[in-house]
Write a protein that holds these residues in place. Structure first.
Motif, PDB file in Angstrom:
ATOM      1  N   GLN A  75      19.179 -10.717 -23.852  1.00 32.15           N
ATOM      2  CA  GLN A  75      18.655 -11.853 -24.607  1.00 32.15           C
ATOM      3  C   GLN A  75      17.126 -11.844 -24.636  1.00 32.15           C
ATOM      4  OE1 GLN A  75      20.540 -13.707 -26.531  1.00 32.15           O
ATOM      5  NE2 GLN A  75      22.248 -12.490 -25.767  1.00 32.15           N
ATOM      6  N   LEU A  76      16.520 -11.145 -23.686  1.00 35.41           N
ATOM      7  CA  LEU A  76      15.067 -11.068 -23.631  1.00 35.41           C
ATOM      8  C   LEU A  76      14.494  -9.989 -24.546  1.00 35.41           C
ATOM      9  CD1 LEU A  76      14.655 -11.492 -19.775  1.00 35.41           C
ATOM     10  CD2 LEU A  76      14.404 -13.242 -21.557  1.00 35.41           C
ATOM     11  N   LEU A  77      15.363  -9.126 -25.067  1.00 34.88           N
ATOM     12  CA  LEU A  77      14.900  -8.075 -25.991  1.00 34.88           C
ATOM     13  C   LEU A  77      14.611  -8.672 -27.358  1.00 34.88           C
ATOM     14  CD1 LEU A  77      17.485  -5.223 -25.260  1.00 34.88           C
ATOM     15  CD2 LEU A  77      15.175  -5.437 -24.357  1.00 34.88           C
ATOM     16  N   ARG A  78      13.653  -8.054 -28.046  1.00 32.30           N
ATOM     17  CA  ARG A  78      13.441  -8.432 -29.443  1.00 32.30           C
ATOM     18  C   ARG A  78      14.672  -7.988 -30.230  1.00 32.30           C
ATOM     19  NH1 ARG A  78       8.378  -5.795 -31.649  1.00 32.30           N
ATOM     20  NH2 ARG A  78       9.418  -4.026 -30.730  1.00 32.30           N
ATOM     21  N   GLU A  79      14.987  -8.641 -31.337  1.00 37.72           N
ATOM     22  CA  GLU A  79      16.195  -8.348 -32.109  1.00 37.72           C
ATOM     23  C   GLU A  79      16.268  -6.883 -32.521  1.00 37.72           C
ATOM     24  OE1 GLU A  79      18.949 -10.160 -32.541  1.00 37.72           O
ATOM     25  OE2 GLU A  79      17.947 -11.603 -31.253  1.00 37.72           O
ATOM     26  N   GLU A  80      15.144  -6.315 -32.954  1.00 39.55           N
ATOM     27  CA  GLU A  80      15.174  -4.918 -33.408  1.00 39.55           C
ATOM     28  C   GLU A  80      15.431  -3.956 -32.242  1.00 39.55           C
ATOM     29  OE1 GLU A  80      10.801  -6.290 -33.315  1.00 39.55           O
ATOM     30  OE2 GLU A  80      12.661  -7.051 -34.164  1.00 39.55           O
ATOM     31  N   GLU A  81      14.969  -4.303 -31.047  1.00 41.61           N
ATOM     32  CA  GLU A  81      15.252  -3.484 -29.861  1.00 41.61           C
ATOM     33  C   GLU A  81      16.725  -3.598 -29.475  1.00 41.61           C
ATOM     34  OE1 GLU A  81      10.804  -4.109 -27.902  1.00 41.61           O
ATOM     35  OE2 GLU A  81      12.514  -5.158 -27.048  1.00 41.61           O
ATOM     36  N   LYS A  82      17.248  -4.821 -29.542  1.00 45.51           N
ATOM     37  CA  LYS A  82      18.644  -5.059 -29.201  1.00 45.51           C
ATOM     38  C   LYS A  82      19.576  -4.280 -30.143  1.00 45.51           C
ATOM     39  CE  LYS A  82      19.709  -9.328 -28.442  1.00 45.51           C
ATOM     40  NZ  LYS A  82      20.141 -10.740 -28.573  1.00 45.51           N
ATOM     41  N   GLU A  83      19.263  -4.291 -31.431  1.00 45.27           N
ATOM     42  CA  GLU A  83      20.105  -3.586 -32.401  1.00 45.27           C
ATOM     43  C   GLU A  83      20.127  -2.087 -32.128  1.00 45.27           C
ATOM     44  OE1 GLU A  83      18.544  -4.752 -36.185  1.00 45.27           O
ATOM     45  OE2 GLU A  83      19.524  -6.705 -36.105  1.00 45.27           O
ATOM     46  N   THR A 124      10.629   5.485 -35.008  1.00 41.88           N
ATOM     47  CA  THR A 124      10.661   4.045 -34.742  1.00 41.88           C
ATOM     48  C   THR A 124      11.876   3.698 -33.896  1.00 41.88           C
ATOM     49  OG1 THR A 124       9.531   3.623 -36.834  1.00 41.88           O
ATOM     50  CG2 THR A 124      10.677   1.759 -35.828  1.00 41.88           C
ATOM     51  N   VAL A 125      13.007   4.335 -34.191  1.00 49.37           N
ATOM     52  CA  VAL A 125      14.226   4.121 -33.412  1.00 49.37           C
ATOM     53  C   VAL A 125      13.981   4.507 -31.956  1.00 49.37           C
ATOM     54  CG1 VAL A 125      16.607   4.892 -33.055  1.00 49.37           C
ATOM     55  CG2 VAL A 125      15.784   4.428 -35.373  1.00 49.37           C
ATOM     56  N   LYS A 126      13.369   5.662 -31.740  1.00 55.45           N
ATOM     57  CA  LYS A 126      13.108   6.139 -30.380  1.00 55.45           C
ATOM     58  C   LYS A 126      12.162   5.195 -29.639  1.00 55.45           C
ATOM     59  CE  LYS A 126      13.949  10.928 -31.623  1.00 55.45           C
ATOM     60  NZ  LYS A 126      13.361  12.228 -31.906  1.00 55.45           N
ATOM     61  N   THR A 127      11.159   4.710 -30.331  1.00 55.21           N
ATOM     62  CA  THR A 127      10.214   3.775 -29.715  1.00 55.21           C
ATOM     63  C   THR A 127      10.917   2.483 -29.318  1.00 55.21           C
ATOM     64  OG1 THR A 127       8.373   4.695 -30.961  1.00 55.21           O
ATOM     65  CG2 THR A 127       8.092   2.463 -30.092  1.00 55.21           C
ATOM     66  N   ARG A 128      11.728   1.950 -30.238  1.00 52.87           N
ATOM     67  CA  ARG A 128      12.449   0.712 -29.933  1.00 52.87           C
ATOM     68  C   ARG A 128      13.420   0.905 -28.765  1.00 52.87           C
ATOM     69  NH1 ARG A 128      13.830  -1.636 -36.015  1.00 52.87           N
ATOM     70  NH2 ARG A 128      11.661  -1.995 -36.603  1.00 52.87           N
ATOM     71  N   MET A 129      14.062   2.054 -28.712  1.00 52.18           N
ATOM     72  CA  MET A 129      14.997   2.320 -27.624  1.00 52.18           C
ATOM     73  C   MET A 129      14.245   2.430 -26.306  1.00 52.18           C
ATOM     74  SD  MET A 129      18.115   2.628 -26.870  1.00 52.18           S
ATOM     75  CE  MET A 129      19.326   3.407 -25.857  1.00 52.18           C
ATOM     76  N   ARG A 130      13.123   3.113 -26.321  1.00 50.98           N
ATOM     77  CA  ARG A 130      12.316   3.263 -25.110  1.00 50.98           C
ATOM     78  C   ARG A 130      11.847   1.892 -24.610  1.00 50.98           C
ATOM     79  NH1 ARG A 130       9.502   7.121 -26.895  1.00 50.98           N
ATOM     80  NH2 ARG A 130       7.815   5.917 -27.784  1.00 50.98           N
ATOM     81  N   THR A 140      23.639   8.685 -32.875  1.00 59.11           N
ATOM     82  CA  THR A 140      22.436   9.443 -32.537  1.00 59.11           C
ATOM     83  C   THR A 140      21.232   8.665 -33.072  1.00 59.11           C
ATOM     84  OG1 THR A 140      22.412  10.684 -34.604  1.00 59.11           O
ATOM     85  CG2 THR A 140      23.708  11.624 -32.778  1.00 59.11           C
ATOM     86  N   TYR A 141      20.047   9.067 -32.656  1.00 60.13           N
ATOM     87  CA  TYR A 141      18.845   8.404 -33.154  1.00 60.13           C
ATOM     88  C   TYR A 141      18.731   8.554 -34.671  1.00 60.13           C
ATOM     89  CZ  TYR A 141      17.366   7.843 -28.314  1.00 60.13           C
ATOM     90  OH  TYR A 141      17.305   7.478 -26.994  1.00 60.13           O
ATOM     91  N   GLU A 142      19.110   9.705 -35.173  1.00 60.49           N
ATOM     92  CA  GLU A 142      19.060   9.939 -36.619  1.00 60.49           C
ATOM     93  C   GLU A 142      20.054   9.051 -37.353  1.00 60.49           C
ATOM     94  OE1 GLU A 142      19.149  12.451 -34.291  1.00 60.49           O
ATOM     95  OE2 GLU A 142      17.003  12.845 -34.496  1.00 60.49           O
ATOM     96  N   GLU A 143      21.257   8.876 -36.782  1.00 62.82           N
ATOM     97  CA  GLU A 143      22.265   8.003 -37.395  1.00 62.82           C
ATOM     98  C   GLU A 143      21.804   6.546 -37.376  1.00 62.82           C
ATOM     99  OE1 GLU A 143      26.378  10.470 -36.414  1.00 62.82           O
ATOM    100  OE2 GLU A 143      25.529   9.168 -34.869  1.00 62.82           O
ATOM    101  N   ILE A 144      21.158   6.141 -36.298  1.00 62.87           N
ATOM    102  CA  ILE A 144      20.637   4.782 -36.207  1.00 62.87           C
ATOM    103  C   ILE A 144      19.543   4.587 -37.253  1.00 62.87           C
ATOM    104  CG2 ILE A 144      19.392   3.120 -34.762  1.00 62.87           C
ATOM    105  CD1 ILE A 144      20.804   4.475 -32.332  1.00 62.87           C
ATOM    106  N   ALA A 145      18.659   5.568 -37.368  1.00 58.69           N
ATOM    107  CA  ALA A 145      17.588   5.489 -38.365  1.00 58.69           C
ATOM    108  C   ALA A 145      18.185   5.336 -39.760  1.00 58.69           C
ATOM    109  CB  ALA A 145      16.705   6.733 -38.288  1.00 58.69           C
TER     110      ALA A 145
END
Length: 185
Positions: free
Chosen positions: A133-141, A166-172, A152-157
């Motif tokens: 709940q403390l994550l930003r929405e885009e990080e949570k997704e 951007t996906v990798k940054t948000r995941m990190r 995979t990161y590519e599939e998420i992108a």
């Protein structure tokens, strides 16, 4: 006798292309149903709404099954539709200020655990839910698509329509925040 069987084979192949997209869509949905439900559960906040979103996502996919043959990554396509459906449902629920009922975690975890294991599992799940709940929405997704959806990161992108960097940054960022919060508790 040889010509009727050729005709039957020809008939089967004539019918097959028309049913192939529907069959592959059904198969993909069946294969990824638990991942989709888990992702939607964490996105919308309760199991009932997650199930509703899953059904609605399937209907949306079904209405656009004519696009399936042109889709390069069916899993990402389905997850994108499910994610958008979950977002819409979540926003609608928030506008109504509706609160979800407490969920029975044991229905998600399975009933083959001992009572002490169930309690421990419930506590871990509650800590994780609180931390998420403390994550930003885009990080949570991104986190949910990676962990629950196993994309995979590519599939998420592709599913989110953003660059893979951007996906990798948000995941990190999501992992760092979760580690920090869970270490405190």
């Amino acid at each position: 006798m040889a010509s009727p069987s050729r005709k039957a084979v020809g008939s089967d192949t004539a019918v097959q292309p028309a049913t192939r997209p529907a069959r592959s869509l059904e198969d993909a949905f069946a294969l990824h149903q638990s991942e989709l439900l888990g992702t939607l559960y964490y996105l919308v906040g309760n199991l009932e709404d997650a199930r509703d979103a899953l059904q609605e996502a399937f209907v949306k996919c079904w209405k656009h099954q004519d696009q399936v043959e042109g889709v390069q990554n069916l899993k990402a396509w389905i997850f994108r539709i499910a994610l958008n459906t979950g977002r819409d449902l979540r926003e609608t629920a928030w506008r109504r200020k509706r609160q979800g009922l407490p969920e029975d975690e044991n229905s998600l975890a399975g009933n083959q655990l001992r009572p002490d294991e169930i309690v421990e599992h419930d506590e871990r799940m509650q800590r994780l839910r609180s931390a998420m709940q403390l994550l930003r929405e885009e990080e949570k997704e991104v986190f949910l698509l990676r962990q629950n959806g196993e994309l995979t990161y590519e599939e998420i992108a592709e599913a989110l329509g953003i660059p893979s960097g951007t996906v990798k940054t948000r995941m990190r960022l999501a992992l760092a925040r979760l580690r920090e919060v869970l270490a405190e508790g």
